[in-house]
Design an enzyme around this catalytic site. Structure first.
Site, PDB file in Angstrom:
ATOM      1  N   GLU A  40      -5.187  24.796 -24.937  1.00  0.00           N
ATOM      2  CA  GLU A  40      -3.965  23.996 -24.784  1.00  0.00           C
ATOM      3  C   GLU A  40      -3.294  24.379 -23.452  1.00  0.00           C
ATOM      4  O   GLU A  40      -3.270  25.569 -23.075  1.00  0.00           O
ATOM      5  CB  GLU A  40      -3.047  24.366 -25.970  1.00  0.00           C
ATOM      6  CG  GLU A  40      -1.703  23.659 -26.003  1.00  0.00           C
ATOM      7  CD  GLU A  40      -0.877  24.112 -27.227  1.00  0.00           C
ATOM      8  OE1 GLU A  40      -1.279  25.080 -27.924  1.00  0.00           O
ATOM      9  OE2 GLU A  40       0.176  23.479 -27.473  1.00  0.00           O
ATOM     10  N   LYS A 109       0.323  15.694 -28.218  1.00  0.00           N
ATOM     11  CA  LYS A 109       0.595  16.497 -29.424  1.00  0.00           C
ATOM     12  C   LYS A 109       1.761  15.900 -30.212  1.00  0.00           C
ATOM     13  O   LYS A 109       2.833  15.665 -29.645  1.00  0.00           O
ATOM     14  CB  LYS A 109       0.921  17.927 -28.990  1.00  0.00           C
ATOM     15  CG  LYS A 109       1.063  18.951 -30.097  1.00  0.00           C
ATOM     16  CD  LYS A 109       1.270  20.353 -29.467  1.00  0.00           C
ATOM     17  CE  LYS A 109       1.314  21.455 -30.500  1.00  0.00           C
ATOM     18  NZ  LYS A 109       1.475  22.800 -29.834  1.00  0.00           N
ATOM     19  N   CYS A 142      -3.328  22.516 -31.389  1.00  0.00           N
ATOM     20  CA  CYS A 142      -2.653  23.691 -31.970  1.00  0.00           C
ATOM     21  C   CYS A 142      -1.960  23.408 -33.309  1.00  0.00           C
ATOM     22  O   CYS A 142      -2.623  23.181 -34.300  1.00  0.00           O
ATOM     23  CB  CYS A 142      -1.686  24.262 -30.924  1.00  0.00           C
ATOM     24  SG  CYS A 142      -1.322  26.017 -31.194  1.00  0.00           S
TER      25      CYS A 142
END
Lengths: 272, 272
Positions: A40, A109, A142
């Site tokens: 990430e 995200k 994540c």
């Protein structure tokens, strides 16, 4: 067979030129891999002191660094995190899927972690399943992995592999136990019978240590490969195994679902 | 504090009188516990050779054995599996929630495993969250746990504890790893910040061995207690910890959900 490589790199906060070369070199080093996963925010680092600091290293998907990734990748597919500046001027914690043809998809995200909420805008689109030369690959970033809805919808969308750039802050855990994030990913792989490749980062950044949780996980939920600081986890797998969702002749992890039973209840927002 | 006890019993296939006494004795032995969890199908055993064999030991929720459970329980709440004969004449793999007041709820397993499909009819109601003296308790049975939708909807329904009677057939796993079912339960506990108490069975039955996977799991996803063959796992916990879904000051495992994003996609039945 498909060779998956996850390179547990240590980007430098706010140093785009360094991270650009670091990530391109990691892709070149992974020559022979078919799928390469990077951490990430590998282009920017993570522990931003301010939105302005993030904005200074934010890039658009047409930035030349992605052409460098594509050139370094050869026949491979690369999934890596970057700090994205949107056309709307907002910042996103994003991941790009890049192959010889360039940037194939960008995912923003959708579940932001902690201080990210001060810097980034959450994405408003579900994660993509990208048809690549290695097969259909889903993308999460994540904390997204901690929402079983996300891994499930990628499995339902046909992903054989979920590639997840992550930055997992080190948290306490009992001796002998795996990191909780890894346990969650193992469970997600098994209940969906998909491969999952999590690429964590390395290097202490502004006092923050990381779990070094890079892991390539089988549809049985077993960890096939891990990586040390700065190192690469590599696994040779048959991604087509993820096409079958059967556990035995009578059970199938997707066909056994009862969506009519749970869908109305899952739409709730908080405990009743 | 709430004392949770899970008794990893070995029922005898088709022997209702034996299992009736075995389960009542286990409840008496657990005196001092506030919540007592017993295995799946503890009244009947599991490895039925035919539906007729199951029918011969099937009981209705008004069967006197539940009054015995209630009497043995004292102030405790009991969650245990039984082979149910429905008013419709069909057989269900069910769990009863019993306290001093009698049978408070019956849940019929909605995801049937393997040969169960030849014997039982799947339930058509979502799992209940029962308001008990120990707090709100959700109920699942065995393979149900492998559907993250089920654990999620119980958390959204306000369960602080998910009590799961199980019969986990022993499956191969790498040395040093936990049973995959336990990994799935640990992940489910953590992503929902609920306690989970899985009560497995013991005793080889018609050649089938069991995982002996009884485990009481914290909202952090850590195993607090396990049990050997025939033994009891016991943990003293503060169930109110499961009321908070916060991971830090900015993250909450339920409030961070994006149901508008995933609900339409989760309704799919198979890979697109």
């Amino acid at each position: 067979m498909t060779r998956i490589a996850c390179r547990q790199l240590a980007p430098r906060i706010g140093d785009l030129p360094f991270n650009r070369e670091l990530s391109a070199a990691a892709i070149r080093d992974a020559a022979g891999a078919d799928v390469i996963v990077l951490p990430e925010l590998v282009t920017s680092g993570y522990m931003f002191a301010s939105p302005a600091e993030a904005a200074a290293v934010a890039v658009r998907p047409d930035h030349p660094l992605f052409a460098e990734w594509a050139a370094a990748a050869g026949d491979a597919v690369v999934i890596g995190g970057f700090c994205e500046r949107g056309d709307d001027g907002l910042l996103y914690n994003s991941a790009a899927v890049v192959d010889r043809g360039g940037v194939r998809a960008v995912y923003r995200k959708t579940h932001l972690w902690d201080a990210e909420k001060s810097v980034f805008t959450p994405g408003d689109r579900p994660p993509p399943v990208v048809r690549t030369s290695a097969g259909p690959i889903g993308v999460l970033i994540c904390y997204d992995l901690e929402f079983p809805e996300m891994t499930r919808l990628l499995a339902l969308g046909g992903a054989h592999l979920i590639a997840a750039p992550v930055n997992w802050p080190l948290v306490e855990r009992p001796p002998g136990e795996r990191p909780p994030e890894t346990v969650i990913a193992m469970a997600a792989a098994r209940v969906n019978r998909t491969f999952i490749a999590c690429c964590d980062r390395a290097g202490t950044e502004r006092g923050q240590e990381w779990t070094l949780g890079t892991a390539i996980i089988s549809p049985d939920g077993q960890v096939l490969a891990e990586a040390g600081e700065g190192a690469q986890a590599t696994a040779d797998v048959d991604l087509l195994l993820a096409r079958s969702k059967a556990l035995n002749s009578r059970n199938d992890v997707l066909a056994d679902r009862r969506p009519d039973l749970y869908s109305p209840l899952l739409h709730r927002r908080a405990p009743s």
